[in-house]
Each structure stands twice: as structure tokens, then as C-alpha cells.
Design a protein around this motif. Structure first.
Motif, PDB file in Angstrom:
ATOM      1  N   PHE A   1      -1.642   6.239  -6.208  1.00  0.00           N
ATOM      2  CA  PHE A   1      -2.697   5.456  -5.825  1.00  0.00           C
ATOM      3  C   PHE A   1      -3.343   5.846  -4.533  1.00  0.00           C
ATOM      4  O   PHE A   1      -2.658   6.137  -3.708  1.00  0.00           O
ATOM      5  N   SER A   2      -4.720   5.923  -4.194  1.00  0.00           N
ATOM      6  CA  SER A   2      -5.227   6.264  -3.077  1.00  0.00           C
ATOM      7  C   SER A   2      -6.323   5.281  -2.627  1.00  0.00           C
ATOM      8  O   SER A   2      -6.927   4.498  -3.775  1.00  0.00           O
ATOM      9  N   LYS A   3      -6.655   4.783  -1.700  1.00  0.00           N
ATOM     10  CA  LYS A   3      -7.677   3.863  -1.259  1.00  0.00           C
ATOM     11  C   LYS A   3      -9.058   4.072  -1.800  1.00  0.00           C
ATOM     12  O   LYS A   3      -9.518   5.198  -1.629  1.00  0.00           O
TER      13      LYS A   3
ATOM     14  N   ASN B   1       0.729  -1.129   0.048  1.00  0.00           N
ATOM     15  CA  ASN B   1      -0.171   0.014  -0.202  1.00  0.00           C
ATOM     16  C   ASN B   1       0.806   1.176  -0.168  1.00  0.00           C
ATOM     17  O   ASN B   1       0.676   2.122  -0.799  1.00  0.00           O
ATOM     18  N   ALA B   2       1.811   1.223   0.860  1.00  0.00           N
ATOM     19  CA  ALA B   2       2.726   2.358   0.933  1.00  0.00           C
ATOM     20  C   ALA B   2       3.567   2.565  -0.531  1.00  0.00           C
ATOM     21  O   ALA B   2       3.506   3.756  -0.882  1.00  0.00           O
TER      22      ALA B   2
ATOM     23  N   LEU C   1      -7.414   0.382  -4.887  1.00  0.00           N
ATOM     24  CA  LEU C   1      -6.701   1.480  -5.080  1.00  0.00           C
ATOM     25  C   LEU C   1      -6.647   2.149  -6.204  1.00  0.00           C
ATOM     26  O   LEU C   1      -7.097   1.343  -7.373  1.00  0.00           O
TER      27      LEU C   1
ATOM     28  N   ASN D   1      -5.777   5.515  -9.070  1.00  0.00           N
ATOM     29  CA  ASN D   1      -5.040   6.681  -9.250  1.00  0.00           C
ATOM     30  C   ASN D   1      -6.003   7.709 -10.159  1.00  0.00           C
ATOM     31  O   ASN D   1      -7.203   7.628 -10.585  1.00  0.00           O
TER      32      ASN D   1
ATOM     33  N   TYR E   1       2.430   1.869  -3.450  1.00  0.00           N
ATOM     34  CA  TYR E   1       1.800   2.208  -4.560  1.00  0.00           C
ATOM     35  C   TYR E   1       0.949   3.565  -4.291  1.00  0.00           C
ATOM     36  O   TYR E   1       0.473   4.574  -5.123  1.00  0.00           O
ATOM     37  N   GLU E   2       0.807   3.976  -2.894  1.00  0.00           N
ATOM     38  CA  GLU E   2       0.697   5.478  -2.637  1.00  0.00           C
ATOM     39  C   GLU E   2       1.680   6.394  -3.185  1.00  0.00           C
ATOM     40  O   GLU E   2       1.181   7.495  -3.752  1.00  0.00           O
ATOM     41  N   LYS E   3       2.893   5.935  -3.205  1.00  0.00           N
ATOM     42  CA  LYS E   3       4.174   6.985  -3.783  1.00  0.00           C
ATOM     43  C   LYS E   3       3.776   6.856  -5.332  1.00  0.00           C
ATOM     44  O   LYS E   3       4.345   7.916  -5.800  1.00  0.00           O
TER      45      LYS E   3
END
Length: 125
Positions: free
Chosen positions: A27-29, A19-20, A41, A43, A22-24
């Protein structure tokens, strides 16, 4: 055939680390529950990925009949049982077929000729 929203479902080793990462990438939940070890997730371009720890052996393509890319219910869609019938009648093997007399939420898997798994997962009635 209307397969619905498309995403990639990734079999991950550690959902928090993935998750960390793909957030970089922006992407967000969009859905899911990290405590249950699954997240959806998205984007800003509308690309959707699912992260699943301990649920699948391999990465797989996923289609959600009845949903668009925002998980909004579509008025006009092919029920998963209808899709299953079409695939089976065209000679595609369905893993653990759905009881065709059932209704609502259901899923099944197929594989492409190279063994890549494809999940068809209907979340709505």
C-alpha cells in the motif's frame, strides 16, 4: 442506491507503525496527513484502507458518495441526504442524522444487524 467508493477504516494504536506495516503489504499513501493521525492508502489492485489513530473506537466500513475508488468526483451520484432518507424510510437507524436542509460535505453512521459500524462520508459539494 449509489453509495460511492468503498474502503475499510481501521482504528489503529500507532499510525506510524501501522503505515509501515501496510507499506510492506504494497500500500502507498493516497491521501491524508500522518501528523493529523490519519492516512488513506491504496494498493496496485485498487484496494483502499484508511488508518485512523484516536478517531474511531472500532474498525468500520466506509462509503464516500460522489467519489470513485480514485477519489475522483463522479458526475452522477446520490447525495448523502438522499441516501439517509432512503435508509431511514426502510427502517435503518441513522446515528446523528444530517440536517436534510443542509448541502455539501456531511457524514452519518449506521450499524449492521451485528453491530458493525458503517460510515457514510461525503467529501464534496
Amino acid at each position: 442506491m449509489k453509495l460511492g467508493a468503498f474502503s475499510i477504516s481501521l482504528a489503529v494504536k500507532d499510525i506510524h507503525v501501522s503505515n509501515a506495516f501496510y507499506e510492506k503489504l504494497g500500500f502507498s499513501k493516497m491521501g491524508g496527513d500522518i501528523e493529523q493521525k490519519w492516512l488513506i492508502l491504496k494498493n496496485t489492485d485498487g484496494t483502499i484502507i484508511g488508518l485512523f489513530e484516536g478517531m474511531f473506537e472500532k474498525n468500520l466500513m466506509t462509503f464516500n458518495p460522489g467519489w470513485d475508488k480514485d477519489a475522483t468526483e463522479l458526475e452522477d451520484f446520490d447525495d448523502i441526504r438522499k441516501i439517509q432518507q432512503k435508509l431511514m424510510s426502510s427502517g435503518i437507524e441513522v446515528k446523528e442524522p444530517i440536517d436534510e436542509s443542509s448541502t455539501g460535505v456531511a457524514h452519518f453512521m449506521i450499524e449492521d444487524p451485528d453491530g458493525n459500524p458503517i460510515l457514510l462520508d461525503q467529501h464534496r459539494e
